[in-house]
Design a protein around this motif. Sequence first.
Motif, PDB file in Angstrom:
ATOM      1  N   CYS A 250      20.723   1.179  -2.446  1.00  0.00           N
ATOM      2  CA  CYS A 250      19.413   0.659  -1.795  1.00  0.00           C
ATOM      3  C   CYS A 250      19.450  -0.341  -0.731  1.00  0.00           C
ATOM      4  CB  CYS A 250      18.925  -0.178  -3.315  1.00  0.00           C
ATOM      5  SG  CYS A 250      18.469   0.773  -4.921  1.00  0.00           S
ATOM      6  N   GLU A 251      20.480  -1.253  -0.713  1.00  0.00           N
ATOM      7  CA  GLU A 251      20.491  -2.075   0.545  1.00  0.00           C
ATOM      8  C   GLU A 251      20.761  -0.944   1.580  1.00  0.00           C
ATOM      9  OE1 GLU A 251      23.336  -5.914   1.830  1.00  0.00           O
ATOM     10  OE2 GLU A 251      23.539  -5.187  -0.383  1.00  0.00           O
ATOM     11  N   TYR A 252      21.595  -0.165   1.571  1.00  0.00           N
ATOM     12  CA  TYR A 252      22.066   0.598   2.764  1.00  0.00           C
ATOM     13  C   TYR A 252      20.781   1.205   3.303  1.00  0.00           C
ATOM     14  CZ  TYR A 252      23.375   5.020   4.740  1.00  0.00           C
ATOM     15  OH  TYR A 252      23.454   6.157   5.548  1.00  0.00           O
ATOM     16  N   PHE A 253      20.148   1.919   2.483  1.00  0.00           N
ATOM     17  CA  PHE A 253      18.737   2.562   3.052  1.00  0.00           C
ATOM     18  C   PHE A 253      17.700   1.548   3.529  1.00  0.00           C
ATOM     19  CE2 PHE A 253      19.966   6.118  -0.244  1.00  0.00           C
ATOM     20  CZ  PHE A 253      20.282   6.810   1.119  1.00  0.00           C
ATOM     21  N   SER A 254      17.697   0.393   3.016  1.00  0.00           N
ATOM     22  CA  SER A 254      16.832  -0.601   3.220  1.00  0.00           C
ATOM     23  C   SER A 254      17.033  -1.083   4.539  1.00  0.00           C
ATOM     24  CB  SER A 254      16.300  -1.856   2.284  1.00  0.00           C
ATOM     25  OG  SER A 254      16.082  -1.297   1.183  1.00  0.00           O
ATOM     26  N   ARG A 255      18.190  -1.489   4.712  1.00  0.00           N
ATOM     27  CA  ARG A 255      18.639  -1.883   6.244  1.00  0.00           C
ATOM     28  C   ARG A 255      18.458  -1.068   7.106  1.00  0.00           C
ATOM     29  NH1 ARG A 255      25.093  -3.817   6.959  1.00  0.00           N
ATOM     30  NH2 ARG A 255      23.930  -5.623   5.558  1.00  0.00           N
ATOM     31  N   ARG A 256      18.864   0.251   6.887  1.00  0.00           N
ATOM     32  CA  ARG A 256      18.756   1.605   8.089  1.00  0.00           C
ATOM     33  C   ARG A 256      17.137   1.682   8.282  1.00  0.00           C
ATOM     34  NH1 ARG A 256      22.687   4.356   9.989  1.00  0.00           N
ATOM     35  NH2 ARG A 256      24.636   3.498   9.775  1.00  0.00           N
ATOM     36  N   ARG A 257      16.314   1.450   7.360  1.00  0.00           N
ATOM     37  CA  ARG A 257      14.665   1.767   7.352  1.00  0.00           C
ATOM     38  C   ARG A 257      14.444   0.473   8.285  1.00  0.00           C
ATOM     39  NH1 ARG A 257      14.584   3.296   1.860  1.00  0.00           N
ATOM     40  NH2 ARG A 257      13.853   1.221   1.392  1.00  0.00           N
ATOM     41  N   ALA A 258      14.794  -0.803   8.183  1.00  0.00           N
ATOM     42  CA  ALA A 258      14.636  -1.930   8.759  1.00  0.00           C
ATOM     43  C   ALA A 258      14.859  -1.798  10.267  1.00  0.00           C
ATOM     44  CB  ALA A 258      15.359  -3.125   8.193  1.00  0.00           C
ATOM     45  N   VAL A 259      16.039  -1.224  10.483  1.00  0.00           N
ATOM     46  CA  VAL A 259      16.420  -1.007  12.049  1.00  0.00           C
ATOM     47  C   VAL A 259      15.618  -0.187  12.441  1.00  0.00           C
ATOM     48  CG1 VAL A 259      18.252  -0.043  13.407  1.00  0.00           C
ATOM     49  CG2 VAL A 259      18.987  -1.464  11.603  1.00  0.00           C
ATOM     50  N   MET A 260      15.154   1.041  11.836  1.00  0.00           N
ATOM     51  CA  MET A 260      14.453   1.731  12.584  1.00  0.00           C
ATOM     52  C   MET A 260      13.040   1.530  12.552  1.00  0.00           C
ATOM     53  SD  MET A 260      14.986   5.141   9.867  1.00  0.00           S
ATOM     54  CE  MET A 260      13.723   6.173  10.293  1.00  0.00           C
ATOM     55  N   GLN A 261      12.157   0.512  11.998  1.00  0.00           N
ATOM     56  CA  GLN A 261      11.005  -0.238  12.201  1.00  0.00           C
ATOM     57  C   GLN A 261      11.402  -0.930  13.513  1.00  0.00           C
ATOM     58  OE1 GLN A 261       8.445  -0.837   9.108  1.00  0.00           O
ATOM     59  NE2 GLN A 261       8.250  -2.989   9.741  1.00  0.00           N
ATOM     60  N   LYS A 262      12.152  -1.853  13.437  1.00  0.00           N
ATOM     61  CA  LYS A 262      12.493  -2.646  14.611  1.00  0.00           C
ATOM     62  C   LYS A 262      12.616  -1.971  16.177  1.00  0.00           C
ATOM     63  CE  LYS A 262      15.731  -6.448  16.126  1.00  0.00           C
ATOM     64  NZ  LYS A 262      16.906  -6.963  15.927  1.00  0.00           N
ATOM     65  N   ARG A 266       7.841   4.692  13.430  1.00  0.00           N
ATOM     66  CA  ARG A 266       6.830   4.652  12.429  1.00  0.00           C
ATOM     67  C   ARG A 266       7.115   5.605  11.150  1.00  0.00           C
ATOM     68  NH1 ARG A 266       3.780   4.406  16.883  1.00  0.00           N
ATOM     69  NH2 ARG A 266       3.184   6.595  16.987  1.00  0.00           N
ATOM     70  N   ILE A 267       7.579   5.107  10.093  1.00  0.00           N
ATOM     71  CA  ILE A 267       7.857   5.880   8.963  1.00  0.00           C
ATOM     72  C   ILE A 267       6.717   6.437   8.409  1.00  0.00           C
ATOM     73  CG2 ILE A 267       9.369   6.281   6.833  1.00  0.00           C
ATOM     74  CD1 ILE A 267      10.911   3.816   7.810  1.00  0.00           C
ATOM     75  N   THR A 268       6.474   7.772   8.249  1.00  0.00           N
ATOM     76  CA  THR A 268       5.219   8.447   7.775  1.00  0.00           C
ATOM     77  C   THR A 268       5.680   8.570   6.316  1.00  0.00           C
ATOM     78  OG1 THR A 268       4.753   9.433   9.812  1.00  0.00           O
ATOM     79  CG2 THR A 268       3.807  10.211   7.695  1.00  0.00           C
ATOM     80  N   CYS A 269       6.566   8.977   5.740  1.00  0.00           N
ATOM     81  CA  CYS A 269       7.019   9.166   4.350  1.00  0.00           C
ATOM     82  C   CYS A 269       8.680   9.374   4.236  1.00  0.00           C
ATOM     83  CB  CYS A 269       6.260  10.240   3.883  1.00  0.00           C
ATOM     84  SG  CYS A 269       7.169  11.986   4.103  1.00  0.00           S
ATOM     85  N   VAL A 270       9.009   9.141   3.005  1.00  0.00           N
ATOM     86  CA  VAL A 270      10.462   9.192   2.635  1.00  0.00           C
ATOM     87  C   VAL A 270      10.460  10.241   1.377  1.00  0.00           C
ATOM     88  CG1 VAL A 270      12.529   8.122   1.846  1.00  0.00           C
ATOM     89  CG2 VAL A 270      10.971   6.835   3.423  1.00  0.00           C
ATOM     90  N   ILE A 271      11.230  11.513   1.641  1.00  0.00           N
ATOM     91  CA  ILE A 271      11.459  12.361   0.784  1.00  0.00           C
ATOM     92  C   ILE A 271      12.883  12.358  -0.057  1.00  0.00           C
ATOM     93  CG2 ILE A 271      11.118  14.830   0.045  1.00  0.00           C
ATOM     94  CD1 ILE A 271       9.333  14.911   2.548  1.00  0.00           C
ATOM     95  N   THR A 279      13.216   2.984  -2.969  1.00  0.00           N
ATOM     96  CA  THR A 279      12.754   1.634  -3.337  1.00  0.00           C
ATOM     97  C   THR A 279      13.142   0.637  -2.313  1.00  0.00           C
ATOM     98  OG1 THR A 279      15.165   1.435  -4.370  1.00  0.00           O
ATOM     99  CG2 THR A 279      13.234   1.973  -5.887  1.00  0.00           C
ATOM    100  N   GLY A 280      12.947  -0.742  -2.204  1.00  0.00           N
ATOM    101  CA  GLY A 280      12.849  -1.654  -1.270  1.00  0.00           C
ATOM    102  C   GLY A 280      11.930  -1.456  -0.094  1.00  0.00           C
ATOM    103  N   PRO A 281      12.132  -2.351   0.951  1.00  0.00           N
ATOM    104  CA  PRO A 281      11.167  -2.579   2.090  1.00  0.00           C
ATOM    105  C   PRO A 281      11.273  -1.464   2.958  1.00  0.00           C
ATOM    106  CG  PRO A 281      12.903  -3.909   2.383  1.00  0.00           C
ATOM    107  CD  PRO A 281      13.175  -3.116   1.155  1.00  0.00           C
ATOM    108  N   TYR A 282      10.075  -1.274   3.974  1.00  0.00           N
ATOM    109  CA  TYR A 282       9.983  -0.446   4.854  1.00  0.00           C
ATOM    110  C   TYR A 282       9.933   1.010   4.609  1.00  0.00           C
ATOM    111  CZ  TYR A 282      11.876  -4.955   6.689  1.00  0.00           C
ATOM    112  OH  TYR A 282      11.890  -6.399   7.064  1.00  0.00           O
ATOM    113  N   LEU A 283       9.208   1.292   3.378  1.00  0.00           N
ATOM    114  CA  LEU A 283       9.271   2.852   2.856  1.00  0.00           C
ATOM    115  C   LEU A 283       8.086   3.568   3.665  1.00  0.00           C
ATOM    116  CD1 LEU A 283       9.785   1.848  -0.838  1.00  0.00           C
ATOM    117  CD2 LEU A 283      11.076   3.209   0.669  1.00  0.00           C
ATOM    118  N   GLY A 284       7.391   2.939   4.731  1.00  0.00           N
ATOM    119  CA  GLY A 284       6.354   3.961   5.318  1.00  0.00           C
ATOM    120  C   GLY A 284       5.095   3.680   4.615  1.00  0.00           C
TER     121      GLY A 284
END
Length: 309
Positions: A250-262, A266-271, A279-284
């Motif tokens: 969960c932490e790994y995915f959240s960190r990578r999404r945070a980098v992408m947003q930075k 723009r994350i439209t969706c996660v499948i 779970t976690g922040p920056y899910l789009g």
Amino acid sequence: MSTYAHQMEREYSAQNLSSRDNSGTEMGSQYESGIYMTSFAATIFIGALVAVGILLITLLIALTVMLQSCQNQSSGVVEVLKTSNDYIDCKVFALYAELNSLEADEFPSFCRALAIQYIRAGQYARDLNSTIQLVQNYFSSITPKNDGLDVVMIDIDDILSSNPHNTSLLMHRFDQFGCSDCVEEAKNLKHLLILRLYMKLQASGWPLILLSRKSGRQQNATVEHLISAGYNGWASLIMRSDDEVHMDSCEYFSRRRAVMQKDGLRITCVISSHFDALTGPYLGKQVFKLPNAVYYNFQHQIESTSIPK
């Protein structure tokens, strides 16, 4: 005078005797008539007894059938209650297993029986088709901007096994219930439907970012597997760096999404079919949880825990 008196007495006696004879004849006729009526009544009485006996036997048979039916229904109620209890226990355990990414061998045996029934009854295929249709309906009403920053993230560990040993263990466990073939068919169906969705999104101009829990040291093998499975043209493939290998998923995915947003994406969706990627922040804007053939849904399987042959 005396002679006349004797004559009158003889006539009176003769009349009395005649009257007695007639009376006796009438009584005999009445007696004979009484015996005949008694025989007829006896015949009717015997017939009535036979009819009553037949009715009693019929009633007894009906009561026996009803009693047997009640016993069967009672047995069925007990079985339904038992299966319902199994359903409740397994549903709670399945949610716990998904949230904590448990392996198939950690499931109770009676839950595996329900999991197999979930696949064999076709409910898994229906759930998967319905979820894929939801994703397609969502994307049918939106389009990516021309700047290429609207991205879709797809968990590729749904496509390729993250651990071949775990796959072999899964097949062995389910083969004990006579269902290794149906698990393999469920996996193939999932790969096919995800590939179709992948190609449709790609054809619609969506940049696709692939996520994996594997180490980046396996990138070359992973790329080969993806290409051999029909996947190509992705925008990015995200895998664990050396310092992320032991990091919580969960932490790994959240960190990578945070980098992408930075970086302005723009994350439209996660499948994904795993909660750790959802779970976690920056899910789009949207997340889509695909049904998992291992972490199963029991909603339609409480009628029977038996595995059909």
